[in-house]
Write an enzyme that holds these catalytic residues in place. Structure first.
Site, mmCIF file in Angstrom:
data_model
loop_
_atom_site.group_PDB
_atom_site.id
_atom_site.type_symbol
_atom_site.label_atom_id
_atom_site.label_comp_id
_atom_site.label_asym_id
_atom_site.label_seq_id
_atom_site.Cartn_x
_atom_site.Cartn_y
_atom_site.Cartn_z
ATOM 1 N N GLU A 28 65.864 79.916 65.201
ATOM 2 C CA GLU A 28 66.476 80.758 64.182
ATOM 3 C C GLU A 28 67.179 79.829 63.204
ATOM 4 O O GLU A 28 68.097 79.096 63.582
ATOM 5 C CB GLU A 28 67.485 81.724 64.804
ATOM 6 C CG GLU A 28 68.102 82.647 63.755
ATOM 7 C CD GLU A 28 69.413 83.271 64.202
ATOM 8 O OE1 GLU A 28 69.702 84.404 63.790
ATOM 9 O OE2 GLU A 28 70.167 82.607 64.940
ATOM 10 N N HIS A 64 67.479 92.792 65.834
ATOM 11 C CA HIS A 64 68.722 93.409 66.289
ATOM 12 C C HIS A 64 69.870 93.292 65.287
ATOM 13 O O HIS A 64 70.914 93.927 65.470
ATOM 14 C CB HIS A 64 69.145 92.768 67.614
ATOM 15 C CG HIS A 64 69.323 91.284 67.496
ATOM 16 N ND1 HIS A 64 68.255 90.422 67.372
ATOM 17 C CD2 HIS A 64 70.427 90.498 67.461
ATOM 18 C CE1 HIS A 64 68.694 89.190 67.262
ATOM 19 N NE2 HIS A 64 70.011 89.207 67.309
ATOM 20 N N ASP A 65 69.695 92.498 64.240
ATOM 21 C CA ASP A 65 70.759 92.309 63.254
ATOM 22 C C ASP A 65 70.466 92.988 61.920
ATOM 23 O O ASP A 65 71.188 92.784 60.941
ATOM 24 C CB ASP A 65 70.998 90.814 63.013
ATOM 25 C CG ASP A 65 71.815 90.166 64.122
ATOM 26 O OD1 ASP A 65 72.618 90.876 64.752
ATOM 27 O OD2 ASP A 65 71.633 88.969 64.374
ATOM 28 N N ASP A 109 65.633 84.082 74.967
ATOM 29 C CA ASP A 109 66.603 83.705 73.941
ATOM 30 C C ASP A 109 67.493 82.597 74.501
ATOM 31 O O ASP A 109 68.023 82.708 75.606
ATOM 32 C CB ASP A 109 67.466 84.900 73.548
ATOM 33 C CG ASP A 109 67.781 84.913 72.058
ATOM 34 O OD1 ASP A 109 67.952 83.829 71.484
ATOM 35 O OD2 ASP A 109 67.861 86.003 71.476
ATOM 36 N N ASP A 126 68.792 80.246 69.234
ATOM 37 C CA ASP A 126 69.705 80.898 68.304
ATOM 38 C C ASP A 126 70.483 79.880 67.469
ATOM 39 O O ASP A 126 70.964 78.873 67.990
ATOM 40 C CB ASP A 126 70.680 81.761 69.111
ATOM 41 C CG ASP A 126 71.659 82.512 68.244
ATOM 42 O OD1 ASP A 126 71.207 83.405 67.509
ATOM 43 O OD2 ASP A 126 72.861 82.196 68.298
#
Length: 565
Positions: free
Chosen positions: A255, A328-329, A98, A199
């Protein structure tokens, strides 16, 4: 057919804090991941993707980085990272990291140094503004609530933060910043990292005129998205990274909020030379009601088929795509999209069938392979996401929402549902840690866990193994043409995948009823049922010869069609 390792691999996302704790401090770590690499290899995983592991004060779960070239203290050391990477490579697996480069922590040396003087070279690494007559520069809001501007007493100016005030945005117009970012990426490439998930990457460009956004009825802050998302200069920055840092062997993922199947080519088009594919938000809120404590019936045609088939039917030159439901969100897949009560096993298997038989790279979120669920026994004090407490003040303490409804809403929507410890066995803390876990394990870990499912031939885990094996043995399930059947059917999702004479027919019942479908495109005279989540029925094949199908609740079937079928 442009074959690539990242197209044919099965990816697995690990929320490190919750996967496996090796030292008993209650927090998952890098050594814990190494302990479970053989489990992942046996599952069929080829690509491991971790949420941020860089050094961070953890204001936003590691997405606020204070040192790009070091490891978060709770997770281990650089030596641990090198060891993990070596063990991943030993098993012929790849590693995706990430990369958070839209912003840093306010504890990053660049920000700390830049605050000291206007002449300091790092001052311009961030976005500062004196404001208007002592007021904020404009009415932009932060994604995390409040203003996007924070006044710094020491500097005497405001700095921009689209996320937390402890996450100041970087100024990508600064050439020295871009050079330092590229050097940092090269640091990890030299260690052997195979790819990066970047990200909030489509926020790198901001409108430097800082215009006010239009304020809607009942809104405090203006609509600022169009001034900070998908601006033309973002493409210039990504092309520069692709040209100067990334090699053809690396996978580069972005993302990208506001990007769907209809416009992802802006970033992933083969001629763009920017990203290999993008993470989207298509499944993020499917099934949620108007209020957090409410759910709504899923619209199979518009919520699922429109989006999933939309990605499938793009032209090859528009680029590749990921296949996933959760991260994770979000919340747990089977709780949000299936039935985690009456048809837990059946619906979890059905949901696995779609992404693992479609074109793209499947990403399994840790625990989905055993059907981990939302925890509906959590009390307010069991949550760890700061937003759960902030919103409690806003809604419950202000009298807008009852305590009962608020807690029910957390059970449905809290991100902590997807961050509970991996359920390895039925022991205390689900086998995640010998200490006190940073967040409580789901109480159903005594029934839902890896150890138990490994011993059950018909478990969700073993279904995942079977369908992953099937995908790897048949390139038509990776690269094959996609053709949807019965688009207007409100309960059944069916399609074919075909490549070089090899053809599969896939059909699932997305709900708990027993629907029927009759379509001439289903007519198949010679085929083999190679995967299913129920027992076979004697009349299944005879009906299929007539183009008719009857499916049980959450039933999934995968047929291999013979050449003359």
């Amino acid at each position: 057919m442009n074959r690539r390792w990242w197209k044919e691999g099965i990816a697995y996302q690990i929320y490190v804090r919750s996967f496996k704790d090796s030292d008993g401090d209650g927090i998952g770590d890098i050594k814990g991941i190494v302990e479970k690499l053989d489990y992942l290899k046996d599952l069929g995983v080829d690509i491991i993707y971790l949420n941020p592991i860089n050094k961070s004060p953890n204001d936003d779960n590691g997405y606020d980085i204070s040192d790009f070239e070091d490891i978060m203290d709770e997770f281990g050391t650089l030596e641990d990272f090198d060891y993990m990477l070596k063990e991943i490579q030993k098993r012929d697996m790849k590693f995706v990291m990430d990369l958070v480069i839209n912003h840093t922590s306010d504890e990053h040396p660049w920000f700390v140094e830049g605050r000291k003087s206007a002449e300091n070279k790092y001052r311009d690494y961030y976005i500062w503004n004196k404001g208007k007559d002592g007021q904020v520069p404009n009415n932009w809001g932060s994604f995390f609530g409040g203003s996007a501007w924070e006044y710094d007493e020491e500097v005497g100016e405001y700095y921009l933060h689209l996320f937390s005030k402890k996450q100041p945005d970087l100024n990508w117009k600064n050439e020295n910043l871009r050079k330092d970012i590229k050097d940092m990426i090269q640091f990890w490439i030299d260690k052997g990292v195979n790819g990066f998930r970047m990200d909030a990457i489509n926020h790198l460009g901001k409108d430097a005129n800082f215009p006010d956004g239009e304020v809607g009825e009942g809104q405090v802050y203006g609509d600022f998205i169009k001034y900070v998302q998908n601006l033309p200069e973002v493409h210039d920055y990504l092309k520069e990274l692709k040209r100067d840092v990334f090699e053809d062997e690396h996978v580069v993922i972005g993302e990208t909020g506001g990007i769907g199947y209809h416009n992802a080519y802006l970033y992933t088009g083969v001629d763009k030379k920017e990203l290999d594919f993008t993470f989207h938000f298509d499944m993020h809120s499917v099934g949620r009601g108007k209020e957090a404590w409410e759910t709504t019936k899923i619209d199979l045609i518009n919520d699922i088929k429109k989006n999933m088939s939309g990605w499938q039917m793009r032209e090859d030159n528009e680029g590749w795509c990921p296949l996933f439901y959760s991260n994770h969100d979000t919340t747990r897949t089977v709780s949000r999209l299936g039935d985690d009560k009456d048809y837990h096993v059946e619906s979890a298997k059905m949901l696995a069938t779609l992404p693992l038989t479609q074109k793209g790279t499947p990403f399994i979120y840790y625990g989905d392979e055993i059907g981990m669920t939302n925890d509906r026994t959590f009390k307010l004090e069991d949550y760890r996401d700061i937003s759960a407490f902030n919103r409690h003040k806003d809604f419950v303490q202000s009298g807008l929402v009852t305590e009962e409804n608020y807690l029910k809403g957390l059970h449905n929507t809290s991100r902590d549902n997807s961050r509970t410890p991996m359920q390895w066995d039925d022991s205390k803390n689900a086998g995640f840690t010998t200490g006190k876990a940073w967040i409580k394990a789901n109480e159903n870990h005594k029934e839902i866990n890896v150890e138990k499912q490994l011993q059950d031939e018909n478990s969700i885990l073993n279904y995942y193994k079977k369908i992953i094996k099937l995908r790897k043995e048949n390139l038509s399930l990776v690269y094959g043409d996609f053709k949807e059947i019965g688009r207007d059917h409100e309960e059944i999702y069916s399609y074919t995948r075909e490549l070089d004479g090899e053809k599969f027919l896939i059909m699932v019942n997305f709900f708990g009823g027993e629907p029927k479908i009759e379509d001439k495109e289903l007519v198949t005279n010679d085929c083999e049922l190679v995967l299913w989540n129920y027992e076979k029925r004697e009349n299944d094949f005879s009906l299929l010869k007539e183009g008719k199908v009857e499916l049980r609740p959450y039933e999934a079937r995968v047929y291999k069609v013979k050449a003359n079928g």
